[in-house]
Design a protein around this motif. Structure first.
Motif, PDB file in Angstrom:
ATOM      1  N   TRP A   1     -29.813 -44.655  -1.229  1.00 60.43           N
ATOM      2  CA  TRP A   1     -30.490 -44.430  -2.505  1.00 60.43           C
ATOM      3  C   TRP A   1     -30.356 -42.981  -2.960  1.00 60.43           C
ATOM      4  O   TRP A   1     -30.220 -42.716  -4.162  1.00 60.43           O
ATOM      5  CB  TRP A   1     -31.961 -44.803  -2.399  1.00 60.43           C
ATOM      6  N   MET A   2     -30.394 -42.028  -2.049  1.00 56.58           N
ATOM      7  CA  MET A   2     -30.253 -40.623  -2.424  1.00 56.58           C
ATOM      8  C   MET A   2     -28.894 -40.374  -3.071  1.00 56.58           C
ATOM      9  O   MET A   2     -28.768 -39.581  -4.003  1.00 56.58           O
ATOM     10  CB  MET A   2     -30.434 -39.731  -1.199  1.00 56.58           C
ATOM     11  N   TRP A   3     -27.862 -41.052  -2.566  1.00 59.85           N
ATOM     12  CA  TRP A   3     -26.538 -40.956  -3.212  1.00 59.85           C
ATOM     13  C   TRP A   3     -26.618 -41.502  -4.636  1.00 59.85           C
ATOM     14  O   TRP A   3     -26.129 -40.875  -5.576  1.00 59.85           O
ATOM     15  CB  TRP A   3     -25.517 -41.728  -2.379  1.00 59.85           C
ATOM     16  N   THR A   4     -27.270 -42.640  -4.802  1.00 59.48           N
ATOM     17  CA  THR A   4     -27.368 -43.270  -6.117  1.00 59.48           C
ATOM     18  C   THR A   4     -28.160 -42.417  -7.099  1.00 59.48           C
ATOM     19  O   THR A   4     -27.693 -42.098  -8.197  1.00 59.48           O
ATOM     20  CB  THR A   4     -28.035 -44.654  -5.991  1.00 59.48           C
ATOM     21  N   SER A   5     -29.367 -42.048  -6.720  1.00 60.33           N
ATOM     22  CA  SER A   5     -30.244 -41.328  -7.647  1.00 60.33           C
ATOM     23  C   SER A   5     -29.706 -39.945  -7.983  1.00 60.33           C
ATOM     24  O   SER A   5     -29.720 -39.526  -9.150  1.00 60.33           O
ATOM     25  CB  SER A   5     -31.652 -41.215  -7.060  1.00 60.33           C
TER      26      SER A   5
ATOM     27  N   PHE B   1     -35.764 -47.756  -8.104  1.00 56.29           N
ATOM     28  CA  PHE B   1     -36.083 -47.588  -6.691  1.00 56.29           C
ATOM     29  C   PHE B   1     -36.944 -48.747  -6.192  1.00 56.29           C
ATOM     30  O   PHE B   1     -36.732 -49.270  -5.088  1.00 56.29           O
ATOM     31  CB  PHE B   1     -36.816 -46.265  -6.465  1.00 56.29           C
ATOM     32  N   TYR B   2     -37.918 -49.156  -7.004  1.00 56.69           N
ATOM     33  CA  TYR B   2     -38.800 -50.243  -6.590  1.00 56.69           C
ATOM     34  C   TYR B   2     -38.266 -51.613  -6.996  1.00 56.69           C
ATOM     35  O   TYR B   2     -38.758 -52.634  -6.499  1.00 56.69           O
ATOM     36  CB  TYR B   2     -40.199 -50.030  -7.193  1.00 56.69           C
ATOM     37  N   ALA B   3     -37.266 -51.639  -7.880  1.00 53.37           N
ATOM     38  CA  ALA B   3     -36.669 -52.904  -8.309  1.00 53.37           C
ATOM     39  C   ALA B   3     -35.418 -53.225  -7.517  1.00 53.37           C
ATOM     40  O   ALA B   3     -34.614 -54.069  -7.929  1.00 53.37           O
ATOM     41  CB  ALA B   3     -36.341 -52.843  -9.805  1.00 53.37           C
ATOM     42  N   THR B   4     -35.248 -52.574  -6.391  1.00 58.10           N
ATOM     43  CA  THR B   4     -34.094 -52.771  -5.515  1.00 58.10           C
ATOM     44  C   THR B   4     -34.598 -52.880  -4.082  1.00 58.10           C
ATOM     45  O   THR B   4     -35.510 -52.148  -3.696  1.00 58.10           O
ATOM     46  CB  THR B   4     -33.114 -51.584  -5.648  1.00 58.10           C
TER      47      THR B   4
END
Length: 275
Positions: free
Chosen positions: A82-86, A194-197
Motif C-alpha cells: 500500500w505504501m508503494w501505491t499511496s 485504503f479501507y476499500a481494499t
C-alpha cells in the motif's frame, strides 16, 4: 502507444537519473535516510495489529483462517504494498506541476516524469522485501506458514500493480496540470481506497458480509482488490484470487494503462502550454 514505449525505452537512462535524483533529494537531509521507507509501514503495521490483532482479535481471527496465527505478516505485506501505491499516486499527481522547468527544457518523453515517481516508490517497496522475507522465515520456522510455490505470486503482483500505477500516474499528472483540484481530490480518494481494499482485512470478510450483492460486485471491480490478494497470496496460497477476480484485475489494470497513456498524449499540448 508502441511508438511511445519505444521512445521511452530509448530514454531509459534519463528515467534512471530522474529516479536517483528524486530519491537523493527526498532523503538528503534525513538522518535515517532510506530506513524511513521501512519504519513508516512497520509503524503502521504495529498500530493496526494492536487494534485488530489485540483489541478485536476474536472477530479478526474468525475471518483470517490460516493467516490468523501470523496476522503481523499479513498486515505488513499489505501495508508495504500500500505504501508503494499511496506514495506513487500522491507524488505522480504533481509530477508535472512540480518539475515544469525540467519538462520544458529536457528533450525526453514527458511520460518519463510521472513514471519516474512510480519507479522511485517501487525502489522503496523493494527495500522492504527483505524485511517481509525475514518475518516470513520466522513464521515458517514456527510452522505457521509454508514457503513454496506461492512465492511466484510476487512477480505477478508487482507486474500488475506497476501496470495499474503507471496508467493512473499518467492520467492524474496530466489532469492535475489543467485542474489543480485533482491533487486535493486524490488525498481523499487515497484514504478511501485504503479501507476499500483488503489490506488489513481478508476479502472473505467482505464476501461473507450482509452487504447487497451489487455492492460486493462493485467492490471487486477495483483492480487493487485482486492486486492485494496476490500480495497476500505470496505467503497464504488460499488468498490467491479466483479466475474471475484475477481476470478482472489484469484486464482492469491494462485498461487503465491504455486509458492513461491515451489521455496523457491527448492532453500533452494543453499541458505544455499551461506549464
Amino acid at each position: 502507444m508502441t511508438a511511445g514505449v519505444t521512445a521511452l525505452w530509448s530514454h531509459r537512462n534519463s528515467l534512471r537519473i530522474l529516479v536517483r535524483r528524486d530519491l537523493a533529494v527526498k532523503y538528503q537531509q534525513s538522518v535515517l535516510g532510506y530506513l524511513w521507507s521501512l519504519i513508516e509501514p512497520l509503524g503502521m503495521g504495529a498500530i493496526y495489529f494492536f487494534v485488530f490483532g489485540v483489541l478485536y482479535s476474536g472477530p479478526t481471527n474468525r475471518h483470517l483462517g490460516e493467516a490468523a496465527g501470523s496476522y503481523p505478516l499479513f498486515l505488513v505485506t499489505g501495508i508495504f504494498a500500500w505504501m508503494w501505491t499511496s506514495s506513487a499516486l500522491s507524488e505522480a499527481t504533481n509530477a508535472l506541476t512540480g518539475q515544469s522547468r525540467l519538462i520544458t527544457t529536457m528533450n525526453v518523453p514527458r511520460q518519463v516524469f510521472p513514471i519516474g515517481r512510480v519507479t522511485g516508490r517501487f525502489a522503496e517497496y523493494v527495500a522492504g522485501l527483505p524485511i517481509l522475507l525475514a518475518v516470513a522465515v520466522v513464521y515458517a520456522a514456527n510452522g505457521r506458514i509454508e514457503l513454496g510455490w506461492s512465492l511466484l505470486s510476487l512477480p505477478l503482483a508487482v507486474a500488475v500493480q506497476g501496470t495499474l500505477l503507471i496508467g493512473l500516474a499518467l492520467l492524474l499528472s496530466a489532469a492535475n496540470v489543467l485542474m489543480r483540484d485533482v491533487e486535493r481530490l486524490m488525498r481523499l480518494v487515497i484514504r478511501v481506497l485504503f479501507y476499500a481494499t483488503p489490506i488489513i482485512y481478508p476479502l472473505s470478510l467482505v464476501r461473507e458480509s450482509g452487504m447487497p450483492g451489487w455492492v460486493k460486485v462493485a467492490y471487486e471491480l477495483n483492480p487493487l482488490v485482486g492486486i492485494f490478494q496476490l500480495q497476500h497470496a505470496i505467503w497464504y496460497p488460499d488468498e490467491f484470487p479466483d479466475a474471475r477476480l484475477l481476470t478482472t484485475t489484469i484486464a482492469g489494470s491494462l485498461l487503465v494503462l491504455a486509458a492513461g497513456w491515451w489521455a496523457f498524449r491527448r492532453l500533452e499540448p494543453a499541458v505544455l502550454k499551461e506549464l
